[in-house]
Structure formats: structure tokens, C-alpha cells
Design a protein around this motif. Structure first.
Motif, PDB file in Angstrom:
ATOM      1  N   PRO A 100       0.102  -1.079   0.099  1.00 45.30           N
ATOM      2  CA  PRO A 100      -0.118  -0.101   0.118  1.00 45.30           C
ATOM      3  C   PRO A 100       0.587   1.461   0.034  1.00 45.30           C
ATOM      4  CG  PRO A 100      -0.820  -1.599   2.017  1.00 45.30           C
ATOM      5  CD  PRO A 100       0.246  -2.654   1.422  1.00 45.30           C
ATOM      6  N   ARG A 101       1.990   1.213   1.194  1.00 45.72           N
ATOM      7  CA  ARG A 101       2.662   2.220   1.245  1.00 45.72           C
ATOM      8  C   ARG A 101       2.991   2.570  -0.575  1.00 45.72           C
ATOM      9  NH1 ARG A 101       5.953  -1.897   3.213  1.00 45.72           N
ATOM     10  NH2 ARG A 101       7.476  -2.974   1.499  1.00 45.72           N
ATOM     11  N   GLN A 102       3.113   1.174  -1.297  1.00 50.56           N
ATOM     12  CA  GLN A 102       3.434   2.893  -3.268  1.00 50.56           C
ATOM     13  C   GLN A 102       2.005   3.226  -3.546  1.00 50.56           C
ATOM     14  OE1 GLN A 102       4.905   0.127  -6.527  1.00 50.56           O
ATOM     15  NE2 GLN A 102       5.929  -1.701  -4.633  1.00 50.56           N
ATOM     16  N   GLU A 103       1.168   2.667  -3.612  1.00 50.79           N
ATOM     17  CA  GLU A 103       0.657   3.501  -4.002  1.00 50.79           C
ATOM     18  C   GLU A 103       0.086   5.095  -3.097  1.00 50.79           C
ATOM     19  OE1 GLU A 103      -3.235   5.377  -6.071  1.00 50.79           O
ATOM     20  OE2 GLU A 103      -2.414   3.959  -5.863  1.00 50.79           O
ATOM     21  N   LEU A 104       0.940   4.934  -1.850  1.00 53.54           N
ATOM     22  CA  LEU A 104       0.630   6.404  -0.752  1.00 53.54           C
ATOM     23  C   LEU A 104       1.808   7.049  -1.720  1.00 53.54           C
ATOM     24  CD1 LEU A 104       0.444   7.711   1.931  1.00 53.54           C
ATOM     25  CD2 LEU A 104       2.257   6.632   2.504  1.00 53.54           C
ATOM     26  N   LEU A 105       2.295   6.668  -1.678  1.00 52.27           N
ATOM     27  CA  LEU A 105       4.186   7.577  -3.024  1.00 52.27           C
ATOM     28  C   LEU A 105       3.286   8.148  -4.141  1.00 52.27           C
ATOM     29  CD1 LEU A 105       7.344   5.160  -2.195  1.00 52.27           C
ATOM     30  CD2 LEU A 105       6.665   7.384  -0.953  1.00 52.27           C
ATOM     31  N   ARG A 106       2.643   7.124  -4.216  1.00 51.87           N
ATOM     32  CA  ARG A 106       2.031   8.098  -5.838  1.00 51.87           C
ATOM     33  C   ARG A 106       0.748   9.116  -5.973  1.00 51.87           C
ATOM     34  NH1 ARG A 106       0.443   2.347  -6.838  1.00 51.87           N
ATOM     35  NH2 ARG A 106       1.987   1.483  -8.601  1.00 51.87           N
ATOM     36  N   ARG A 107       0.285   9.135  -4.339  1.00 52.04           N
ATOM     37  CA  ARG A 107      -0.893  10.233  -4.114  1.00 52.04           C
ATOM     38  C   ARG A 107      -0.156  11.928  -4.091  1.00 52.04           C
ATOM     39  NH1 ARG A 107      -6.463   7.030  -1.945  1.00 52.04           N
ATOM     40  NH2 ARG A 107      -6.337   5.516  -3.762  1.00 52.04           N
ATOM     41  N   ILE A 108       0.793  10.962  -2.587  1.00 54.48           N
ATOM     42  CA  ILE A 108       2.081  12.487  -2.677  1.00 54.48           C
ATOM     43  C   ILE A 108       2.787  13.499  -3.642  1.00 54.48           C
ATOM     44  CG2 ILE A 108       4.325  12.802  -0.992  1.00 54.48           C
ATOM     45  CD1 ILE A 108       4.149  10.742   0.265  1.00 54.48           C
ATOM     46  N   ASN A 109       3.264  12.314  -5.117  1.00 55.43           N
ATOM     47  CA  ASN A 109       3.469  12.960  -6.267  1.00 55.43           C
ATOM     48  C   ASN A 109       2.685  13.616  -6.467  1.00 55.43           C
ATOM     49  OD1 ASN A 109       5.838  12.502  -8.109  1.00 55.43           O
ATOM     50  ND2 ASN A 109       4.387  11.366  -9.414  1.00 55.43           N
ATOM     51  N   ARG A 110       1.661  12.778  -7.183  1.00 57.77           N
ATOM     52  CA  ARG A 110       0.581  14.002  -7.214  1.00 57.77           C
ATOM     53  C   ARG A 110       0.509  15.728  -6.619  1.00 57.77           C
ATOM     54  NH1 ARG A 110      -4.307   9.916  -6.611  1.00 57.77           N
ATOM     55  NH2 ARG A 110      -3.380   8.243  -7.816  1.00 57.77           N
ATOM     56  N   LEU A 111       1.077  15.569  -5.548  1.00 58.59           N
ATOM     57  CA  LEU A 111       1.363  17.006  -4.622  1.00 58.59           C
ATOM     58  C   LEU A 111       2.149  17.932  -6.153  1.00 58.59           C
ATOM     59  CD1 LEU A 111       0.602  18.906  -2.760  1.00 58.59           C
ATOM     60  CD2 LEU A 111       2.631  17.381  -1.413  1.00 58.59           C
ATOM     61  N   PRO A 112       1.807  19.029  -6.328  1.00 58.37           N
ATOM     62  CA  PRO A 112       2.746  19.846  -6.688  1.00 58.37           C
ATOM     63  C   PRO A 112       3.537  19.981  -6.024  1.00 58.37           C
ATOM     64  CG  PRO A 112       1.152  20.655  -7.336  1.00 58.37           C
ATOM     65  CD  PRO A 112       0.597  19.846  -5.923  1.00 58.37           C
ATOM     66  N   GLY A 113       5.206  19.897  -6.652  1.00 55.55           N
ATOM     67  CA  GLY A 113       6.432  19.901  -5.750  1.00 55.55           C
ATOM     68  C   GLY A 113       6.431  18.016  -5.177  1.00 55.55           C
ATOM     69  N   GLY A 114       5.656  17.442  -5.480  1.00 57.16           N
ATOM     70  CA  GLY A 114       6.059  15.536  -4.433  1.00 57.16           C
ATOM     71  C   GLY A 114       6.748  15.265  -5.097  1.00 57.16           C
ATOM     72  N   THR A 115       6.915  15.041  -6.313  1.00 62.42           N
ATOM     73  CA  THR A 115       8.319  14.168  -6.654  1.00 62.42           C
ATOM     74  C   THR A 115       9.966  14.670  -5.879  1.00 62.42           C
ATOM     75  OG1 THR A 115       6.909  14.434  -9.385  1.00 62.42           O
ATOM     76  CG2 THR A 115       9.781  13.627  -8.340  1.00 62.42           C
ATOM     77  N   SER A 147      12.381   4.805 -10.732  1.00 60.77           N
ATOM     78  CA  SER A 147      12.575   4.635 -11.972  1.00 60.77           C
ATOM     79  C   SER A 147      11.809   5.197 -13.006  1.00 60.77           C
ATOM     80  CB  SER A 147      13.358   3.303 -11.633  1.00 60.77           C
ATOM     81  OG  SER A 147      14.512   3.016 -10.625  1.00 60.77           O
ATOM     82  N   SER A 148      10.678   4.821 -12.527  1.00 61.87           N
ATOM     83  CA  SER A 148       9.764   5.031 -13.469  1.00 61.87           C
ATOM     84  C   SER A 148       9.257   6.283 -13.718  1.00 61.87           C
ATOM     85  CB  SER A 148       8.124   3.918 -13.436  1.00 61.87           C
ATOM     86  OG  SER A 148       8.820   2.975 -12.850  1.00 61.87           O
ATOM     87  N   TRP A 149       9.400   6.931 -12.865  1.00 58.57           N
ATOM     88  CA  TRP A 149       9.060   8.099 -12.970  1.00 58.57           C
ATOM     89  C   TRP A 149      10.387   9.299 -13.708  1.00 58.57           C
ATOM     90  CZ3 TRP A 149       7.264   8.835  -7.582  1.00 58.57           C
ATOM     91  CH2 TRP A 149       5.803   8.226  -7.048  1.00 58.57           C
ATOM     92  N   PHE A 150      11.182   8.821 -13.771  1.00 54.36           N
ATOM     93  CA  PHE A 150      12.434   9.108 -13.993  1.00 54.36           C
ATOM     94  C   PHE A 150      13.093   8.167 -15.052  1.00 54.36           C
ATOM     95  CE2 PHE A 150      11.975  11.860 -10.019  1.00 54.36           C
ATOM     96  CZ  PHE A 150      12.803  12.856 -10.690  1.00 54.36           C
ATOM     97  N   ASN A 151      12.559   8.066 -15.748  1.00 54.10           N
ATOM     98  CA  ASN A 151      12.802   6.696 -16.733  1.00 54.10           C
ATOM     99  C   ASN A 151      13.444   7.759 -18.267  1.00 54.10           C
ATOM    100  OD1 ASN A 151      11.381   6.934 -19.835  1.00 54.10           O
ATOM    101  ND2 ASN A 151       9.844   6.341 -18.283  1.00 54.10           N
TER     102      ASN A 151
END
Length: 432
Positions: A100-115, A147-151
Motif C-alpha cells: 500500500p505504501r506504493q500507492e501512498l507515494l503515488r498520491r504524494i507525487n500528485r502534489l505540486p512539488g511532490g516528486t 525509476s519509472s518516473w525518471f525514465n
């Protein structure tokens, strides 16, 4: 007594902050949290940044333990898929096996500046994994997503020149990791017409270079680093450009460690330079050998050598040790290296050939060598007395190496390295 009360109050405050952060994580993963993800994620990121170092460690432990897959549910789903391996059962198994923490990180990533926040979180995590192996699965989740987001498809190649924003130029100075940039005059020389600097950027971090490479445009393959980084050197004319030599590559984001960036950068830059200057015929590096001295001090071991090669390795090591009275520290200075007679320097060079041509393919081989060889480069030439800086003498007794990037053969050389074979020139192969 008063100090004890103050310490207890501080601990209670920290525990309260950690509990609040974990509540935010659960809220963000809830259905209601998905609808309000930006607000909750912003609070979560702010709370994490405010945690003291030890509480960040506690947060990672809880994230690793409390946000993992349900073992029983995964087992039942796996058994169902084994009994009936259809698409529906596979989809359910895949869903349940994902932490579940992977989905947690994905939702943080949606935040402006989340990445940027996630990269910062991983930087904090990386400093703990060696001492806390129970965090390895959490680290694997961060690496998988980053690795996916920075391909390479998301990365933007930009040339850095003297007209680039001052904030970017300052970062180039600060992050240069191979050959220190000695102020603005030094940087200006490295951005003259016979030099190039290219960096990768990500759309979510437009002002933050991820990695950059410095290139020298030259008449011939370079044999020493000093002329390339001499800030007083006169720029060469364009009609002299025949070789593009990559002499420094630096990562700017520690939180992206392990994410493949540099291999794509070098190939992209080589292709860009070829389009700009078709007269360029050779693409190579002038690279350090940071593990050579340490390997030699540890006994210069190469496993699995045929008897004849093992004897040549032992003989070369004996020549060098005899020359320094069995104490390698005696040749760890510029004066001592310059004073070595040709036979001893030849033996030292042969040892470097074994280190790169054999040991590099083994686990624990030189990290710079493994990077370039896995990237499809060929081990081309060794250069004694090429780096007489304090760092170069300490790490490699002044030795540097040229790797050749033949753009038509990088794929075959990469495949060769994956089989444990090092692509190398005839001259170096003859030294083994």
C-alpha cells in the motif's frame, strides 16, 4: 528533575508528531483521502520535513511494517492463481502483492512539488538502509517508482553555457564531483567554445539538474587531465575538433541513487554532438580509476585466471613491490611516481590492465569501470601520470583510462559485459 520533565515533554511532542504523520498517511490512502489528496499530501510532506532525524527513522520503520501487503491475503490469492492461472486471478494477485505504501507515494507525487519531496524522502532513507536491513523492501518501493518516473522518455537534455541562469551555474559548481571547479573563472573556461556541458532535467524539477556531463573537444584522445581543466588554457579552434572526450559526470540528486541516468546521458550527448559537428570521429572518456590503489594494497587478486595470466599478474606485482620496498606508500606521491623507472611503470600499468580488464567484470569491481563497460564502452588505453592531484595519486597512483564509445558497437559491447567479458583494445588485451 526539571531537565527530566523537559525531556519527557519533548519526547511526548515528537511522538505526537509521528502519530499525526501516520494518521495523514492512512487518510491519504482512504477513499475520502483520494478526493482531498492535495491538501492531505501537503500536510504529510510538511510534517515529515519537520520531524527530527530519529523520528524520521521511526516513520520509515512504521511505513515498512504497517503499509506492507497482507501476507495471508497474498498467500490465498497466489494459491488461487496457481489453481486457476487466468487473467482475473493474476490481476487480483498483483493488486494484493503491491505494498500500500506504493500507492501512498503515488498520491504524494500528485502534489505540486511532490516528486521533489519523494526524492528528498529517499535521500533520508538511503542513509539508514545499511544499518537497518528491514527497510530494504521500502527502499525497493522508492527505487521502483522513481525509476519509472525518471525514465529517459521523461528527461529533457539541455546544454549549459555561460548564458544559463546563475542559479543553474552555481549548482554545476557545487555538484561537480570528479574535478572540483575552482570558482567562476574555472567554470567559465569549462564553458568556452571547445568545451560542452549537458544536463538532464525532469519536468517536475525544472530548476534542478539531475546529472550533468562535461566534454572537451580536442584534436586527439587525451592522455592527462591537467590540460583539460587548466582555466588558463587558450580555447582551441573549431577546425581542430576531432575528438569529444567526456571527462566528468556528476550526479546532483542523492535521492536518485541507483536510477539509471548517466548511461542515457552519455549516448544522448554523443548523438547531439555528432549532429552539431559531423567531423567528430571519436567519442571517448578520460576517466579516473578510483579503486585501483585499494585493490593493489589488498593483494591484487583476480579470481579464475589461467595459470599463465596469474603468473604475469604476480610478476608485475612483485616488480612494483620490490621497487617500493614492499611499502606502496613510498610511491604514493608525485615525485616518487615521476621517478619510477620504465620497467616499474610498465608493471604498474599492467596491474591496472588486470584490474580493469579482469576484475572490473567481477562483483565489487571498479564502479567507474563498471558504469562505462556496462554502458557499452570499450576499454581503450591506460595513461600513467595522468592525474597527479592528491586524489588521483591516492586512489590510482596517478593512472587514468580512456574508454571508447563506438556508437555502432555500444549494444554489442554491453551484451559482452553482461556475459562477464570486458571489451578492450588489442594493446590492453596483450598486457594480460
Amino acid at each position: 528533575m526539571l531537565d527530566g520533565l523537559k525531556n519527557a515533554a519533548r519526547k511526548a511532542s515528537r511522538d505526537h508528531a509521528l502519530r499525526g504523520l501516520l494518521i495523514d498517511c492512512k487518510r491519504l490512502l482512504s477513499e475520502r483521502g483520494e478526493a482531498n489528496s492535495v491538501t492531505i499530501a501537503r500536510d504529510l510532506v510538511t510534517r515529515f520535513a519537520a520531524l527530527p532525524d530519529d523520528q524520521q527513522g521511526s516513520f520509515f520503520e512504521r511505513l515498512s511494517r504497517d503499509f506492507s501487503p497482507d501476507p495471508q491475503a497474498v498467500l490465498q490469492s497466489a494459491q488461487a492463481y496457481a489453481d486457476e492461472p487466468n487473467a482475473s486471478n493474476l490481476v487480483r494477485l498483483t493488486h494484493l502483492a503491491e505494498p500500500p505504501r506504493q500507492e501512498l507515494l503515488r498520491r504524494i507525487n500528485r502534489l505540486p512539488g511532490g516528486t521533489s519531496s519523494i526524492v528528498a524522502m529517499r535521500r533520508a532513507l538511503l542513509g539508514r538502509v545499511a544499518k537497518q536491513p528491514e527497510l530494504q523492501a521500502l527502499e525497493a518501493d522508492f527505487l521502483h517508482l522513481l525509476s519509472s518516473w525518471f525514465n529517459p522518455g521523461f528527461l529533457q537534455l539541455q546544454r549549459v553555457d555561460w548564458n544559463s541562469p546563475a542559479q543553474l551555474l552555481e549548482q554545476i559548481i557545487r555538484h561537480e564531483a570528479v574535478h572540483e571547479i575552482d570558482g567562476w573563472d574555472d567554470l567559465r573556461r569549462r564553458l568556452q567554445p571547445d568545451r560542452r556541458c549537458f544536463a538532464f532535467f525532469h519536468p517536475q524539477l525544472p530548476d534542478e539538474p539531475l546529472i550533468f556531463v562535461e566534454v572537451a573537444l580536442l584534436p586527439a584522445m587525451p592522455a592527462s587531465i591537467a590540460p583539460l581543466i587548466d582555466k588558463r588554457a587558450e580555447p582551441l579552434r573549431a577546425n581542430q575538433f576531432k575528438v569529444a572526450a567526456f571527462y566528468s559526470i556528476s550526479n546532483c540528486q542523492p535521492g536518485l541513487k541507483g536510477v539509471s541516468l548517466g548511461n542515457f546521458l552519455i549516448k544522448r550527448v554523443a548523438e547531439e554532438l555528432k549532429r552539431e559537428m559531423p567531423q567528430l570521429k571519436t567519442f571517448c572518456t578520460l576517466s579516473p580509476i578510483p579503486g585501483f590503489a585499494r585493490w593493489l594494497r589488498a593483494g591484487a587478486l583476480c579470481e579464475g585466471l589461467p595459470k599463465s595470466r596469474a603468473e604475469r599478474l604476480d610478476a608485475a606485482r612483485a616488480v612494483v613491490l620490490d621497487a617500493c620496498g614492499q611499502d606502496l606508500d613510498r610511491i604514493a606521491s608525485v615525485a616518487a611516481l615521476r621517478a619510477l623507472v620504465p620497467d616499474v611503470m610498465q608493471a604498474l600499468t599492467r596491474l591496472a590492465a588486470f584490474y580493469l580488464g579482469v576484475h572490473a567484470a567481477a562483483n565489487g569491481g571498479d564502479p567507474v569501470a563498471r558504469f562505462h563497460l556496462d554502458n557499452g564502452a570499450r576499454l581503450e588505453r591506460l595513461n600513467p601520470l595522468a592525474d597527479l592531484s592528491a586524489k588521483g595519486v591516492k586512489q590510482s597512483f596517478g593512472m587514468m583510462v580512456n574508454y571508447l564509445y563506438d556508437l555502432q558497437k555500444v549494444e554489442s559491447h554491453h551484451e559482452q559485459f553482461t556475459r562477464g567479458e570486458v571489451a578492450q583494445s588489442r594493446a590492453l588485451a596483450s598486457m594480460l
